[in-house]
Design a protein around this motif. Structure first.
Motif, short mmCIF file in Angstrom:
data_model
loop_
_atom_site.label_atom_id
_atom_site.label_comp_id
_atom_site.label_asym_id
_atom_site.label_seq_id
_atom_site.Cartn_x
_atom_site.Cartn_y
_atom_site.Cartn_z
N GLN A 39 0.83 -1.21 0.00
CA GLN A 39 0.00 0.00 0.00
C GLN A 39 0.86 1.25 0.00
N SER A 147 1.54 3.86 6.49
CA SER A 147 1.58 5.28 6.08
C SER A 147 2.97 5.85 6.32
N ARG B 37 -5.73 -0.88 0.63
CA ARG B 37 -6.20 -0.59 1.99
C ARG B 37 -7.65 -1.04 2.22
N ASP B 38 -8.27 -1.59 1.20
CA ASP B 38 -9.71 -1.85 1.29
C ASP B 38 -10.04 -3.26 1.79
N GLU B 85 -0.70 -1.62 10.23
CA GLU B 85 -1.66 -0.54 10.04
C GLU B 85 -3.01 -1.11 9.61
N HIS B 86 -2.97 -2.37 9.17
CA HIS B 86 -4.21 -3.06 8.80
C HIS B 86 -5.23 -3.00 9.95
N TRP B 89 -6.94 0.17 9.48
CA TRP B 89 -7.78 0.06 8.27
C TRP B 89 -9.01 -0.80 8.55
N THR B 92 -11.45 1.46 10.67
CA THR B 92 -12.11 2.49 9.85
C THR B 92 -12.96 1.82 8.76
N GLY B 93 -12.47 0.70 8.24
CA GLY B 93 -13.21 -0.01 7.20
C GLY B 93 -14.57 -0.49 7.70
N ASN B 111 -0.74 5.07 13.84
CA ASN B 111 -1.42 4.51 12.67
C ASN B 111 -2.85 5.03 12.58
N ASN B 115 -4.74 7.70 9.67
CA ASN B 115 -5.89 7.28 8.87
C ASN B 115 -7.16 8.02 9.26
#
Lengths: 465, 195
Positions: A39, A147, B37-38, B85-86, B89, B92-93, B111, B115
């Motif tokens: 990513q 990030s 990131r999805d 960081e997943h 994600w 937030t996902g 992280n 995001n």
């Protein structure tokens, strides 16, 4: 003003201080692996950027690679995609890359030091929390998110608030059968899994000084398991001897200049830490964990705490943890049957770890009913183990030596411990499901793992020494 | 990646009164094989949320059908362990915009902020009160980033929370760190030359 080792390295890497914000910190070495980088590279692409300093960027694949038949295409489609994406990104951006069949491939925190990529006085980051390993060389090394990986790829800098500083001293002589893994499990059991949060640790004291480089790496590796950003040890002759002659280490005049600087990397007399903890080596025994975070550790001969001193959510979390583990409060764990043994990972997957393991199993046999996965930390470790005859000793004792990768430490590949089974593991995390859904992890040193492997039970390795 | 602006957030919350929720629980490693990131939200808290055969665990808070909202409230030392960081994600996902706890692990905090997910650290005492107030699932929290204040609407109790002023500014405006660093690239090159 007197400064700590941490201050000296940090201060010399600050590009800019931001009023009321983090510092912009320059990064000397960026280590990259296949799982936390795709990513970030995609982010670079979408901004139309190239890697800013490709020569300071080193990639390898480790997290999801199989540990058997690495010459064949990876069967798992998604894993293969990540490994291929890394190779393509490395090629495109011209970064160093040790791919699956490269002789230098390995777990990123094993590869870096053995290549001489890791040097004293550096700032080192990687999208992996066990980047703290490299602090063993007297560097500031810490894990980052994706990030932040993108930030470092794009600018060779990261934005970080300066952490607080903690000194952990261990003095005296270690007892028989006590390894650096036991030291760190002991320390985490005292400080707790969150007790180091917000701190960067310096390990010092005579017991730490006496450790080999590989043992120091094991110690610093698990700094993150108490929540600390990292842990470091001032470089000394042990460090310099280890580094000299490695492929990416400086040579000639550059070496002399580097060495002169490295010798200045120590905490000044009278420098102030925010917190100091002191322990006696003589109090440390071989350790095991009984719960689902690395702070839930005890000496192998001990009894599991009964949690009676805990209340409210603390008590609920404790009970949940023991319930998951199927372990009884207030009882000893010695003699408990074991189903799996895993030796490997960035914590204990180096040659000294396999020497230790082999020294105990030599002339003995793997216990019936125990499945053992011995996974070298790198191709170089694998090669060395063969050269030293360790693989012969292991084979005679009934053990199979696999190919390098992170393997059952995080069970991203096929090496998963089945639900409900007990695994004595030399890795770093005993979280629920870490080694496979429902798997029950008992963290320990390679010696404790070896004793479990030959007896099929939790056994004090000192019985064999 | 540009982040969504965060100014205020008010609504019901999902209580998860478990301590030391590590990032392996938030998203197990075997679900980290994506190259974008999805999609990680589908596997948020996977092994607490689903049985091995994929059937939902009925009494897990995300499956009960009792609690909803874009604020997650969890026990202390949230986000410990792996730097993945997943985890941010996945949270937030799933649709969360803020996490409230009495203590956050460092890497997770960074992280989350990167995001646009706001970590709100409250006192142990206030956290207990929030969990107790969850007896009524309609109870709401209000998080005001400009004022750095979190309020439990049922009792009216408020508590200020800390956030790095730079990061606060990033969230309020939807800026990210990379934009900042790219803007000072000359200074970075200068730093390299002076070493």
């Amino acid at each position: 003003m007197q400064r700590t080792l941490f201050d000296k390295i940090w201060d010399s890497h600050v590009v800019r201080e931001i009023e009321g914000g983090p510092s912009v910190v320059y990064i000397d070495r960026h280590l990259v692996h296949e799982v936390t980088s795709p990513q970030a590279f995609a982010g670079l692409d979408s901004r139309g950027l190239k890697v800013f300093r490709p020569q300071q960027t080193f990639a390898t694949c480790d997290h999801n690679v199989p540990t058997l038949d690495q010459h064949l295409p990876i069967r798992d489609v998604l894993s293969r995609m990540q490994v291929e994406t890394l190779a393509a990104n490395a090629e495109k951006h011209g970064i160093h890359h040790f791919g699956l069949n490269n002789p230098n491939q390995g777990v990123v925190h094993v590869m870096g030091p053995e290549q001489g990529v890791t040097l004293p006085g550096q700032t080192i980051v990687c999208g992996d929390s066990h980047t703290s390993t490299h602090g063993a060389f007297g560097s500031i090394a810490f894990g980052i998110g994706t990030s932040e990986v993108e930030m470092v790829l794009a600018t060779q800098c990261i934005m970080q608030p300066k952490p607080k500083k903690m000194l952990i001293e261990v003095n005296g002589t270690l007892g028989k059968g006590v390894t650096s893994k036991d030291i760190i499990l002991y320390i985490i059991s005292k400080i707790t899994a969150g007790g180091g949060t917000g701190y960067f640790i310096e390990f010092a004291g005579s017991a730490i000084r006496s450790l080999s480089m590989e043992a120091r790496m094991t110690l610093c590796n698990m700094s993150i398991e108490m929540g600390a950003r990292g842990g470091m040890i001032a470089p000394d002759q042990t460090t310099f001897d280890y580094v000299q002659g490695r492929p990416y280490a400086p040579v000639g005049e550059a070496w002399d200049k580097a060495l002169a600087y490295w010798k200045t990397l120590r905490t000044d007399e009278g420098a102030v830490f925010d917190r100091t903890c002191r322990y006696e080596a003589a109090d440390i025994e071989p350790m095991i964990t009984y719960g689902t975070n690395p702070g839930m550790g005890m000496k192998i001969t001990g009894v599991v705490p009964d949690g009676s001193d805990l209340e409210g959510n603390d008590r609920k979390s404790f009970d949940k943890s023991l319930n998951y583990m199927g372990i009884q409060a207030g009882k000893p764990m010695l003699g408990m049957p074991v189903d799996y043994v895993f030796v490997g990972s960035c914590t204990n997957g180096r040659i000294e770890d396999f020497r230790m393991f082999a020294s105990l199993v030599r002339g003995r046999k793997k216990a019936e009913g125990v499945t053992a996965w011995l996974v070298p930390g790198s191709k170089r470790v694998e090669k060395q183990a063969v050269a030293e005859g360790l693989t012969d000793i292991l084979r005679e004792a009934g053990f199979e030596f696999r190919q390098p990768g992170c393997s059952a430490c995080l069970a991203m590949n096929e090496d998963k411990v089945p639900a409900g089974k007990y695994a004595v593991s030399t890795s770093n995390r005993n979280f629920e499901g870490r080694q496979g859904p429902g798997a029950r992890t008992i963290l320990a040193s390679p010696l404790v793992a070896a004793a479990a492997a030959v007896t099929g039970r939790i056994t004090d390795p000192r019985e064999f020494l | 990646m540009p982040i969504d602006k965060f100014i205020t957030l008010q609504g019901t919350f999902v209580p998860l009164p478990i301590e030391n929720v590590d990032t392996d629980q938030i998203i197990p490693a075997r679900f980290m094989k994506g190259t974008t990131r999805d999609g990680f939200g589908d596997n948020l808290f996977r092994d607490w949320r689903y049985h091995k055969d994929g059937a939902p665990v009925q009494d897990f808070v995300l499956n009960q059908g009792v609690y909803s909202g874009s604020i997650l409230v969890a026990g202390k030392n949230f986000g410990s362990g792996s730097s993945r960081e997943h985890a941010a994600w996945a949270i937030t996902g799933y649709g969360f915009k803020a996490v409230v706890s009495s203590f956050f692990a460092d890497i997770f905090r960074n992280n989350a902020l990167n995001n646009g997910l706001l970590p709100v650290q409250v006192s142990e005492d206030f956290l207990s009160e929030i969990f107790a107030a969850a007896a009524d699932p309609a109870t709401e929290l209000r998080i005001d980033l400009e004022q750095q204040l979190i309020t439990l609407l049922s009792s009216g109790r408020s508590e200020p929370f800390d956030i790095n002023p730079y990061k606060r500014n990033c969230l309020l405006n939807g800026f990210d760190d990379i934009d900042f660093l790219l803007n000072i690239k000359d200074e970075i090159v200068q730093f390299e030359q002076n070493r």
